[in-house]
Motif scaffolding. Structure first.
Motif, PDB file in Angstrom:
ATOM      1  N   ARG A 179      54.373 -14.353   5.522  1.00 29.79           N
ATOM      2  CA  ARG A 179      53.470 -14.892   6.237  1.00 29.79           C
ATOM      3  C   ARG A 179      52.402 -15.009   5.398  1.00 29.79           C
ATOM      4  O   ARG A 179      51.923 -13.918   4.541  1.00 29.79           O
ATOM      5  CB  ARG A 179      53.247 -14.465   7.572  1.00 29.79           C
ATOM      6  N   SER A 181      48.328 -15.364   6.392  1.00 26.92           N
ATOM      7  CA  SER A 181      47.280 -15.478   7.434  1.00 26.92           C
ATOM      8  C   SER A 181      46.037 -16.265   7.127  1.00 26.92           C
ATOM      9  O   SER A 181      45.667 -16.409   5.917  1.00 26.92           O
ATOM     10  CB  SER A 181      46.966 -14.349   8.165  1.00 26.92           C
ATOM     11  N   ASP A 182      45.346 -16.757   7.966  1.00 25.09           N
ATOM     12  CA  ASP A 182      43.696 -17.465   7.580  1.00 25.09           C
ATOM     13  C   ASP A 182      43.107 -16.528   6.885  1.00 25.09           C
ATOM     14  O   ASP A 182      42.553 -16.890   5.732  1.00 25.09           O
ATOM     15  CB  ASP A 182      43.220 -17.876   8.794  1.00 25.09           C
ATOM     16  N   GLU A 183      42.952 -15.060   7.401  1.00 23.80           N
ATOM     17  CA  GLU A 183      42.206 -14.132   6.723  1.00 23.80           C
ATOM     18  C   GLU A 183      42.704 -13.889   5.031  1.00 23.80           C
ATOM     19  O   GLU A 183      42.036 -13.916   4.378  1.00 23.80           O
ATOM     20  CB  GLU A 183      42.331 -12.804   7.429  1.00 23.80           C
ATOM     21  N   GLU A 184      43.971 -13.752   5.082  1.00 23.79           N
ATOM     22  CA  GLU A 184      44.653 -13.447   3.830  1.00 23.79           C
ATOM     23  C   GLU A 184      44.243 -14.633   2.689  1.00 23.79           C
ATOM     24  O   GLU A 184      44.177 -14.585   1.479  1.00 23.79           O
ATOM     25  CB  GLU A 184      46.064 -13.343   4.008  1.00 23.79           C
ATOM     26  N   ARG A 213      52.339 -20.018   4.492  1.00 24.49           N
ATOM     27  CA  ARG A 213      50.945 -20.143   5.462  1.00 24.49           C
ATOM     28  C   ARG A 213      51.301 -21.320   6.579  1.00 24.49           C
ATOM     29  O   ARG A 213      50.924 -21.102   7.731  1.00 24.49           O
ATOM     30  CB  ARG A 213      50.526 -21.126   4.340  1.00 24.49           C
ATOM     31  N   TRP A 216      52.743 -19.042   9.225  1.00 22.87           N
ATOM     32  CA  TRP A 216      51.830 -18.491  10.205  1.00 22.87           C
ATOM     33  C   TRP A 216      51.186 -19.345  11.067  1.00 22.87           C
ATOM     34  O   TRP A 216      50.856 -19.039  12.252  1.00 22.87           O
ATOM     35  CB  TRP A 216      50.806 -17.668   9.237  1.00 22.87           C
ATOM     36  N   THR A 217      50.828 -20.524  10.591  1.00 23.80           N
ATOM     37  CA  THR A 217      50.144 -21.578  11.365  1.00 23.80           C
ATOM     38  C   THR A 217      50.842 -22.040  12.524  1.00 23.80           C
ATOM     39  O   THR A 217      50.322 -22.010  13.868  1.00 23.80           O
ATOM     40  CB  THR A 217      49.826 -22.875  10.593  1.00 23.80           C
ATOM     41  N   GLU A 219      53.122 -20.091  13.973  1.00 20.77           N
ATOM     42  CA  GLU A 219      53.178 -18.871  15.068  1.00 20.77           C
ATOM     43  C   GLU A 219      51.788 -18.600  15.787  1.00 20.77           C
ATOM     44  O   GLU A 219      51.959 -18.178  16.800  1.00 20.77           O
ATOM     45  CB  GLU A 219      53.799 -17.586  14.366  1.00 20.77           C
ATOM     46  N   ASN A 220      50.711 -18.895  15.077  1.00 17.62           N
ATOM     47  CA  ASN A 220      49.392 -18.514  15.561  1.00 17.62           C
ATOM     48  C   ASN A 220      48.283 -19.429  15.682  1.00 17.62           C
ATOM     49  O   ASN A 220      47.441 -19.233  16.328  1.00 17.62           O
ATOM     50  CB  ASN A 220      48.883 -17.330  14.530  1.00 17.62           C
ATOM     51  N   GLY A 221      48.483 -20.484  14.840  1.00 16.25           N
ATOM     52  CA  GLY A 221      47.547 -21.564  15.030  1.00 16.25           C
ATOM     53  C   GLY A 221      47.912 -22.940  15.685  1.00 16.25           C
ATOM     54  O   GLY A 221      48.665 -23.012  16.557  1.00 16.25           O
TER      55      GLY A 221
END
Length: 362
Positions: A179, A181-184, A213, A216-217, A219-221
């Protein structure tokens, strides 16, 4: 602190005493001790002093004791670099020792480059270890480069090599869970910008970064939406995925025929037999996956839409009980009717993750 260490002369062996020989190793030991006596000003030693010692031991110094000559030179280089500066007097002494120890320009350059690069490399590692390179750190490295007499190209290569490693290590750690993330992602760009480098990634790694990327999006964005769907969907629908699939369903097929009942064989000719007795035929069948149609699959927030060459099919998401992803497709478990297996050639992972997310949000 002393540059060189005094050494005792080697005592003659029993054979040496008989032949009245002096160990030739004592020649380089005498030269070492001469350096010890004059280490405050090695320029005072001239080539005549060295040649006198070599003649006394009947050796050609340019062909003998090369590792030991190198070691003497290396000790002086280490002394010069203790303060991370090579001044003009030290440069002159280095050239003088090159002649005294019969070293070539190439040998001196190689040794000097190795030691100065090692120091610069160590300082660069410290500077970039946090993924940042401040102006103050840049200024200090620039001064160090000049003090060590390094070329711009050499210093640039060392900085680039260490910066690339810091960035690569960060990326490897960030995507270890598959994954990004946005922060990474933001941190990766910050490191890249601060160190003044672009990620030196091969095609496969770049592809993985984009995929992780997207994972992650999903799953979370916010799920990426097709702005202009190629098919007509309801106003309350959004299209999230489309791709080509084979629509498979299970069909019962007869694999073989088993025969039961008592039998006997009677030979009537060579290789020819009658089968006598009561025979009962029994079909053995099993369910197999069979391609029903091929076409395009569309995933919206409400349904799966399949548009094949033989017809269209729709599965509402709230009718799906479970999905079982495989490497080559997804088994869709419906609450009624035949449950299909959707065979993918690519992106089965993306489809599966999106489908799970949309079902969970119903």
């Amino acid at each position: 602190m002393s540059i060189f260490t005094p050494k005792k002369s080697k005592k003659p062996s029993f054979i040496d005493k008989i032949l009245k020989r002096t160990p030739k190793e004592n020649a380089i030991i005498e030269i070492n001790n001469l350096f010890v006596e004059n280490e405050d000003d090695l320029i005072k030693i001239n080539l005549g002093h060295i040649q006198e010692i070599a003649n006394r031991y009947k050796i050609k110094l340019n062909k003998k004791f090369k590792p030991l000559r190198f070691e003497l030179f290396r000790k002086y280089i280490h002394h010069c670099l203790e303060d991370q500066v090579i001044d003009e007097n030290e440069v002159n002494t280095i050239q003088h020792l090159k002649e005294l120890l019969y070293l070539t320009d190439a040998e001196v350059k190689h040794m000097l480059d190795f030691e100065t690069k090692k120091i610069f490399d160590r300082e660069v590692k410290v500077a970039v270890s946090d993924g940042k390179l401040t102006q103050d750190e840049k200024d200090k490295l620039e001064i160090l480069k000049k003090n060590l007499l390094l070329t711009d190209e050499t210093a640039k290569d060392i900085l680039k090599s260490n910066s690339n490693k810091i960035l690569k290590d960060f990326i490897d750690n960030a995507i270890s869970d598959e994954r990004l993330s946005d922060e990474e992602f933001e941190k990766m760009n910050e490191i890249s910008q601060s160190l003044g480098i672009e990620p030196n990634l091969d095609a496969k790694t770049k592809q993985n970064l984009e995929r992780y990327r997207l994972y992650w999006t999903i799953e979370n964005g916010e799920l990426p939406v097709y702005a202009n769907p190629p098919i007509n969907i309801q106003k309350s629908e959004n299209l999230y995925f489309m791709g080509h699939v084979n629509w498979q369903e299970q069909r019962r097929v007869t694999k073989r025929i088993n025969y039961g009942g008592p039998t006997a064989r009677i030979k009537i000719a060579k290789g020819v037999y009658y089968r006598m007795g009561s025979i009962a035929a029994k079909a053995v069948s099993e369910d197999v996956w069979k391609v029903i149609d091929s076409g395009n699959l569309y995933l919206t927030n409400k349904r799966l839409i399949f548009m094949g060459s033989k017809g269209n099919k729709t599965i509402r998401l709230n009718k799906i009980l479970d999905i079982i992803p495989y490497k080559n497709g997804v088994d869709i478990q419906k609450d009624a009717g035949k449950s299909p297996f959707l065979e993918f050639s690519t992106n089965v992972d993306i489809f599966s993750m999106m489908l799970v997310r949309l079902i969970d949000e119903l």
